[in-house]
Design an enzyme around this catalytic site. Structure first.
Site, PDB file in Angstrom:
ATOM      1  NE  ARG A   1       0.334  -2.265   8.191  1.00 10.86           N
ATOM      2  CZ  ARG A   1      -0.494  -2.141   7.176  1.00 10.86           C
ATOM      3  NH1 ARG A   1      -0.050  -2.097   5.955  1.00 10.86           N
ATOM      4  NH2 ARG A   1      -1.781  -2.078   7.371  1.00 10.86           N
TER       5      ARG A   1
ATOM      6  CG  ASN B   1       1.885   0.827   4.266  1.00  8.35           C
ATOM      7  OD1 ASN B   1       1.610   2.010   4.373  1.00  8.35           O
ATOM      8  ND2 ASN B   1       1.070  -0.034   3.698  1.00  8.35           N
TER       9      ASN B   1
ATOM     10  CG  ASP C   1       7.994  12.671  -3.143  1.00  2.00           C
ATOM     11  OD1 ASP C   1       8.078  12.439  -4.370  1.00  2.00           O
ATOM     12  OD2 ASP C   1       8.071  11.764  -2.286  1.00  2.00           O
TER      13      ASP C   1
ATOM     14  CD  GLU D   1     -25.948   8.189   8.064  1.00  2.00           C
ATOM     15  OE1 GLU D   1     -25.167   8.692   8.877  1.00  2.00           O
ATOM     16  OE2 GLU D   1     -26.216   6.961   8.034  1.00  2.00           O
TER      17      GLU D   1
HETATM   18  C1  GLA Z   1      -1.627   2.103   4.400  1.00  2.00           C
HETATM   19  C2  GLA Z   1      -2.511   3.011   3.598  1.00  2.00           C
HETATM   20  C3  GLA Z   1      -3.956   2.725   3.911  1.00  2.00           C
HETATM   21  C4  GLA Z   1      -4.263   1.291   3.604  1.00  2.00           C
HETATM   22  C5  GLA Z   1      -3.327   0.390   4.389  1.00  2.00           C
HETATM   23  C6  GLA Z   1      -3.492  -1.054   3.977  1.00  2.00           C
HETATM   24  O1  GLA Z   1      -1.656   2.419   5.751  1.00  2.00           O
HETATM   25  O2  GLA Z   1      -2.187   4.340   3.834  1.00  2.00           O
HETATM   26  O3  GLA Z   1      -4.802   3.581   3.162  1.00  2.00           O
HETATM   27  O4  GLA Z   1      -4.131   1.068   2.229  1.00  2.00           O
HETATM   28  O5  GLA Z   1      -1.976   0.743   4.185  1.00  2.00           O
HETATM   29  O6  GLA Z   1      -2.634  -1.883   4.636  1.00  2.00           O
END
Ligand code: GLA
Length: 748
Positions: free
Chosen positions: A444, A481, A535, A615
């Site tokens: 990323r 991430n 976890d 909605e």
């Molecule tokens: C991750 C999280 C998402 C969001 C993105 C933002 O993928 O799981 O929920 O917060 O990062 O970049």
């Protein structure tokens, strides 16, 4: 007393409400494992085991001339290494003289009131003040490597925790190359291994495999507990199901790479070992030093998986999660991620807040993109100060305005990561993991901060402290991430790089611990590209974790089903998102999305400005329905009523522990023509009671034409009937319809 020691026979027994765990201090100080199963009182279980001369099994010197005793066949509490046990090994050690050997013999034990704790690792705690600890010391008498085998006993919870302290009682350094937390030998029975595999956007799918003589490995080498496997496994009797049969759960309280191995050996005995991943692991244990292996939460159920899940759910909620929110009702939140992604400014966020407030939502969470020069995921990580080109009014003012609308405010951070395009990287490139002479792999477009460095921890703590002190932030989404590669710390010498992966995790824990201690009222939601760090380690700091980046409710049925085998529903971060869904492009009814998200923390992840008035009205109803039932959903007993993907619908139930109320949830995943009847047997009700039924989703049903909703509906049924005859739902039609039926005990 849940721990007893019988001096004459050398038996140590641990009794919980319905299980017994037993070991024996045998001749020559062999610490033998005897039994883990249904509670059997204080019977000496050593009769189960018989020694024979097994031609090809080696014999320790001190039993000479007997050939009947061998490490290779003896059930052991914690096996040694290199001395004749050829099964999967829990420890691997290189001694100062270059030998690979450890032969552990009993030295002593202590029964201690209260639960042991760790220096740098998170672990469960004794919430009610009635836990006990068994500490058994074993030692290799040649090298002085000493192991303290720890057992935390929670009698009422049917939980035994295990951990190991490795101590170097010599004057020379030794090298631990594997230092697992647990080994369990089960000499009898036919077992299956249940594990939870997955990927980004489809985590924790249940897989059940017969144990054969092949060694099976469940592991993550990614530096996180991972999307691909989870540090929770179950050994299940081959005949075990939701309600019957023996099963043993093992859950590692750790957020980094891990490894579990099972071996069905040559003589039909099963061994399960589990601990920190040993790939790229090497720990220098100097004289007098101690290495702590993380805790494993272990539970036994003789009544199948439901009971096992209940044991874990209760224990995690009460004895693992901490802080103000561990048992409290969580705010219903809206998160702007799927509503805006990076494309927002203060005006858009305030408009979102207006809409959210009018729907009865209680908190707004500002996700990724509010800081540094973060306009895409290519830049900005590390610069934890507001992006003024987007939040022109400033963060403090934005939060004040959101608060004025009656909403709490939460924020997203990803502290462990850094983009090369950031002020932080320009100033401190040496803070990112990179191996000498190699360009690190980007994921990323981001690199990983070296969390083993005190200066990195100090920088991050300073940023987060400032953010939380200067602003009225009541929730933090703590993301992470990417998987770890190019693991190399500039602050560590070449000979200690094998410690970096574990020290990285210790660094995260230190940072989270400081934040939780100094900002104890803040609700933290863990996250890792969805659910890559779901976890029990993270749950020690955050009572909820974003379960998956896949918000498609039909996939969520699979993900949440698997997750809830070990983890409580109150920990499962779940939101209603837009339709068509952003990950799968599948369209589903708003009602179905809410039924699924209600089996979690519940919130929204969409732009309410794009919704119709109908909605919006439905969302208001959903929120009040969730608030009515959230106590039952989060602290009731959770039952899986269907086996995932086996039928054309999925059903699950929450029932209060006293059986006074229950909520049945159903989603039709494959609507049928000429449909078979959906007959569902409820569980956990009072058999002698009469229940009043209330279809909470009546107005949302799309009935099949053949169904006559005008027909007479039974509104009172006995618990006995509901559990034995079941409840037959009306014929639901259309795309993925759902139903929620509430049962309340009216009379006995
Ligand atoms: C991750 C999280 C998402 C969001 C993105 C933002 O993928 O799981 O929920 O917060 O990062 O970049």
């Amino acid at each position: 007393m849940s721990i007893t020691y019988l001096e004459n026979s050398g038996i140590i027994s641990i009794d919980t409400k319905s299980s017994t765990y037993q070991m024996r201090i045998g001749q020559h100080g062999f610490l033998q494992h005897l039994y883990y199963g249904s509670r059997i009182g204080h019977e000496d279980m050593s009769y189960l085991y018989r020694d024979y001369d097994r031609a090809c099994a080696g014999n320790p010197d001190d039993v000479y001339p007997s050939r009947r005793i061998s490490f290779d066949t003896m059930p052991q509490e914690y096996p040694g290494y290199g001395v004749g046990d050829f099964r999967v090994n829990a420890i691997s050690v290189r001694n100062a003289d270059g030998s690979y050997g450890a032969d552990f013999r009993y030295v002593g034990h202590e029964i201690i009131k209260g639960k042991y704790s760790f220096e740098g690792l998170p672990s469960s705690y004794d919430a009610a003040g009635d836990a006990e600890t068994l500490s058994v010391t074993v030692r290799d008498n040649v090298t002085g490597l000493t192991l303290e085998l720890l057992y935390g006993v929670f009698e009422d919870e049917d939980i035994i925790t295990r951990a190991v302290r490795f101590k170097n009682d010599s004057d020379k350094e030794m090298l631990l190359e594997r230092a697992f937390s647990v080994s369990l030998d089960i000499p009898y029975g036919k077992w299956d291994l249940i594990h939870f595999h997955g990927k980004h956007t489809l985590e924790r799918q249940v897989e059940r495999e017969e144990l054969t003589h092949l060694v099976k490995v469940v592991e993550s080498k990614r530096g996180t507990s991972s999307h691909q496997e989870n540090p929770f496994v179950i050994l299940a009797d081959r005949a075990a199901d939701e309600d019957h049969g023996s099963c043993i759960g093992m859950m590692l309280v750790y957020s980094g790479g891990f490894r579990a191995e099972t071996e069905l050996d040559q003589l039909g005995s099963t061994r399960l070992i589990m601990g920190i991943q040993d790939d790229q692991f090497e720990w220098h244990l100097g004289p007098g030093e101690v290495f702590e292996a993380p805790e494993v939460i272990m539970s036994y159920s003789c009544d199948g998986f439901s009971r096992l899940s209940h044991n874990y759910h209760r224990f995690i909620r009460n004895n693992v999660c901490r802080g103000k929110y561990k048992l409290a009702e969580r705010p219903v939140l809206i998160n702007n991620w799927e509503a805006t992604y990076f494309d927002f400014d203060d005006e858009k966020i305030l408009a979102l807040a207006d809409e959210a407030a009018s729907l009865g939502i209680e908190m707004l969470v500002l996700d990724d993109g509010w800081f540094g020069k973060r306009n895409s995921d290519d830049s900005g990580l590390g610069d934890w100060y507001v992006n003024e080109s987007k939040i022109r009014c400033g963060l403090k003012s934005l939060i004040e305005q959101v608060n004025k609308k009656g909403l709490k405010f939460g924020i997203w951070i990803e502290p462990e990561m850094i983009n090369e395009d950031s002020d932080l990287y320009r100033e401190h490139p040496e803070w990112a993991f990179a191996m000498p002479g190699r360009k690190p792999v980007r994921s990323r477009n981001q690199l990983v901060l070296d969390m083993t460095r005190p200066d990195v921890i100090e920088y991050l703590y300073g940023c987060i402290e400032k953010l939380l002190t200067e602003n009225n932030i009541e929730y933090v989404k703590w993301d992470m991430n990417r998987s770890l590669s190019d693991v190399y710390s500039n602050a560590t010498g070449p000979e200690r790089q094998g410690e970096v992966l574990h020290r990285y995790i210790l660094g995260i824990y230190e940072l989270m611990d400081r934040i939780c201690t100094n900002f104890s009222d803040i609700l933290i939601e863990g996250c890792s590209g969805g659910g890559a760090r779901f976890d029990a380690g993270i749950l020690c700091y955050s009572p909820q974790i974003w379960c998956s980046d896949d918000t498609d409710p039909i996939h969520r049925l699979i993900i949440q089903y698997g997750t809830a085998f070990g983890y409580p529903v109150s920990a499962v971060g779940a939101h209603v998102s837009a339709s068509p869904n952003h990950q799968t492009r599948r369209s589903t009814p708003l009602h179905t999305r809410a039924v699924v998200a209600m089996s979690g923390t519940f919130g929204y992840e969409l732009d309410p400005g794009k919704l119709s008035d109908d909605e919006k009205a439905e969302i208001r109803e959903q929120i009040s329905l969730f608030k009515k039932h959230c106590g039952l959903i989060h602290s009731g007993l959770y039952y899986r009523l269907t086996k995932i993907k086996e039928d054309f619908y999925e059903a699950w139930e929450f029932v209060s522990e006293d059986g006074s109320e229950a909520l049945l949830n159903v989603v039709v995943t494959d609507p049928q023509p000429n449909s078979p009847l959906m007959n569902i047997k409820l569980k956990g009700l009072d058999p002698d009671g009469v229940y009043v039924l209330n279809d909470e989703s009546m107005s949302k049903h799309v009935y099949a034409e053949a169904h006559n909703p005008e027909g007479e509906e039974r509104t009172q049924i006995s618990g006995d009937a509901l559990m034995n005859g079941g409840y037959t739902l009306p014929w639901l039609a259309g795309d993925y319809p759902a139903a929620q039926v509430y049962f309340v005990l009216e009379s006995k």
